[in-house]
Design an enzyme around this catalytic site. Structure first.
Site, short mmCIF file in Angstrom:
data_model
loop_
_atom_site.label_atom_id
_atom_site.label_comp_id
_atom_site.label_asym_id
_atom_site.label_seq_id
_atom_site.Cartn_x
_atom_site.Cartn_y
_atom_site.Cartn_z
N ASP A 147 0.82 -1.21 0.00
CA ASP A 147 0.00 0.00 0.00
C ASP A 147 0.86 1.27 0.00
O ASP A 147 2.09 1.19 0.03
CB ASP A 147 -0.92 -0.06 1.24
CG ASP A 147 -2.29 0.56 1.00
OD1 ASP A 147 -2.42 1.38 0.07
OD2 ASP A 147 -3.22 0.24 1.76
N ASP A 202 -10.12 3.76 -3.25
CA ASP A 202 -10.85 2.57 -2.78
C ASP A 202 -12.26 2.48 -3.34
O ASP A 202 -12.96 3.48 -3.50
CB ASP A 202 -10.93 2.56 -1.26
CG ASP A 202 -9.58 2.28 -0.63
OD1 ASP A 202 -8.58 2.17 -1.37
OD2 ASP A 202 -9.53 2.19 0.62
N TRP A 242 -3.03 3.46 -5.88
CA TRP A 242 -4.27 4.17 -6.21
C TRP A 242 -4.23 4.92 -7.55
O TRP A 242 -5.09 5.77 -7.81
CB TRP A 242 -4.65 5.14 -5.07
CG TRP A 242 -4.45 4.55 -3.70
CD1 TRP A 242 -4.85 3.32 -3.28
CD2 TRP A 242 -3.79 5.16 -2.58
NE1 TRP A 242 -4.49 3.12 -1.97
CE2 TRP A 242 -3.84 4.23 -1.52
CE3 TRP A 242 -3.17 6.40 -2.39
CZ2 TRP A 242 -3.27 4.51 -0.27
CZ3 TRP A 242 -2.61 6.68 -1.14
CH2 TRP A 242 -2.67 5.74 -0.10
N GLY A 243 -3.22 4.65 -8.37
CA GLY A 243 -3.17 5.28 -9.68
C GLY A 243 -2.59 6.69 -9.68
O GLY A 243 -2.52 7.34 -10.72
C1 GLA Z 1 -5.98 1.44 1.59
C2 GLA Z 1 -6.16 0.44 0.44
C3 GLA Z 1 -7.28 -0.51 0.80
C4 GLA Z 1 -6.98 -1.23 2.10
C5 GLA Z 1 -6.72 -0.22 3.20
C6 GLA Z 1 -6.19 -0.89 4.47
O1 GLA Z 1 -7.08 2.26 1.71
O2 GLA Z 1 -6.41 1.11 -0.75
O3 GLA Z 1 -7.50 -1.44 -0.25
O4 GLA Z 1 -5.85 -2.06 1.91
O5 GLA Z 1 -5.76 0.75 2.81
O6 GLA Z 1 -5.96 0.02 5.48
#
Ligand code: GLA
Length: 409
Positions: free
Chosen positions: A157, A212, A191-192
């Protein structure tokens, strides 16, 4: 001659040194040959957020097998955020001893004993999004632990990464995984923001293209400092990315919300569109208690075949008019998948005259021309044949739903 023998010997020696793990030569390339079709599995986040423990993961592995999802192709059981405990005195990461008293190695052994694979989660920054220890500065130690535990998949992440460069940070974890030596799928979760589709294919196997997902068909959830996105909003953000997808490298429009509370027709449309996009299919519901409808959607063999088609060509949006979209995906063996998506809250009629609509896909160099080829039409969700492309295709698409057909010669 002597010289040649000597330099050959020197060359051999330097290969041996590399093989033994010379710390000055890093391999920044992902493990090849993994994820040749979009990865299929399950992840804890969408349903359980931080409420993860070894009981849930074991029971989910059991359910993956007993429900028939494993037989349908689902393989990965992925623990998302919040499995972490503290680092030990040398900095090695430990699982939370309360939530995972048996440790991750025992869990991986259990998951493997079911013929499944285990995924884990970390973050390129100082802390994960859920405030657990991140891998920044510990990349090589973390990769060593994951490899020792028998982990097969890492979602990495992007929270708390101030001052880091995305491509460099992901290359570092790839090098660490390489050094650890256990092949792992790397899921880039950035996230792009920094166009991971441009640099991701060399480094990882899939990359998030958006923020998300939110469990709704057509809405935006505003959290104040950030937003999460409904299924339609995520779909719209895939524009212009299809050229980056292919075997071993996938655009990831985030994990599935099927079975998490949308209407059945909305779940069906969501699953269909992710299949058309050649997206990773990572279920995000509670596999231990799913409805018949949810299971039927997640395990539909004909839809999965579209998603898992070996050519790995991401579908394209061919047309959009009055909330009715037509999407096409070239498939192996000269076939095509065609999805009619109704985004409106009322049913809409489709009339598609194949003969008047010859289509050429420049990217795949494939042609759908009913004047040259007479295709048989299979209505996938209705589970019936529906004539050929000699005649225009007529159907009614219910609100927030799809009609999905496969054309075959
Ligand atoms: C980010 C990611 C999610 C998830 C959360 C966990 O928001 O994009 O997919 O993994 O963190 O905290």
């Amino acid at each position: 001659m002597k010289k040649l023998v000597l330099s050959l010997a020197a060359l051999t020696l330097s290969f041996v040194a590399l093989g033994q793990g010379n710390n000055y030569a890093q391999n920044y390339q992902k493990f090849e040959g993994l994820a040749m079709t979009p990865p299929m599995g399950w992840n804890s986040w969408n349903k359980f957020a931080c409420n993860v423990d070894e009981k849930l993961i074991r029971e989910t592995a059991d359910a993956m097998v007993s429900s028939g999802m494993k037989a349908a192709g689902y393989t990965y059981i992925n623990i998302d955020d919040c499995w972490h405990g503290d680092r030990d005195s040398l900095g090695f990461i430990q699982a939370d001893p309360k939530r995972f008293p048996s440790g991750i190695k025992a869990l991986a052994d259990y998951v493997h004993s079911k013929g499944l694979k285990l995924g884990i989660y970390s973050d390129a920054g100082s802390q994960t999004c859920g405030g657990r220890p991140g891998s920044r500065g510990y990349e090589f130690q973390d990769a060593q632990m994951y490899a020792q535990w028998g982990v097969d998949y890492l979602k990495y992440d992007w929270c708390n990464t101030e001052g880091l460069k995305a491509e460099g940070a992901y290359k570092t974890i790839t090098a660490a995984l390489r050094k650890a030596g256990r092949p792992m799928v790397l899921s880039i979760c950035e996230w792009g923001t920094d166009k991971p589709w441009e640099w991701g294919p060399a480094v990882g196997h899939l990359w998030r293209t958006t923020g998300d997902i939110y469990n709704c068909f057509d809405c935006v959830k505003d959290h104040g400092t950030w937003k999460s996105w409904g299924v339609m909003q995520i779909l719209d953000q895939q524009e212009g990315l299809r050229q980056y997808a292919g075997p071993g490298q996938w655009n990831d429009p985030d994990m599935l919300e099927v079975g998490n509370g949308m209407a059945v027709n909305e779940d069906r449309a969501h699953f269909t569109m992710w299949s058309m996009l050649a997206a990773p299919l990572i279920a995000g519901n509670d596999l231990r208690q799913m409805s018949k409808e949810t299971l039927a959607i997640l395990t539909d063999r004909e839809v999965l075949a579209i998603n898992q088609d070996k050519l790995g060509i991401q579908g394209l949006k061919y047309s959009a008019k009055d909330s009715l979209e037509t999407w096409l995906k070239p498939l192996d063996g000269g076939k095509w998948a065609v999805a009619f998506l109704n985004r409106a809250k009322v049913p809409q009629k489709v009339s598609f005259d194949w003969k008047k609509t010859p289509i050429t896909d420049a990217l795949s160099k494939r042609e759908l021309n009913a004047n040259k080829t007479d295709y048989k039409i299979r209505n996938v969700w209705a589970k019936k044949s529906q004539g050929t492309t000699k005649k225009a295709f007529e159907a009614t698409v219910p609100a927030h739903d799809v009609v999905l057909v496969v054309l075959a010669e």
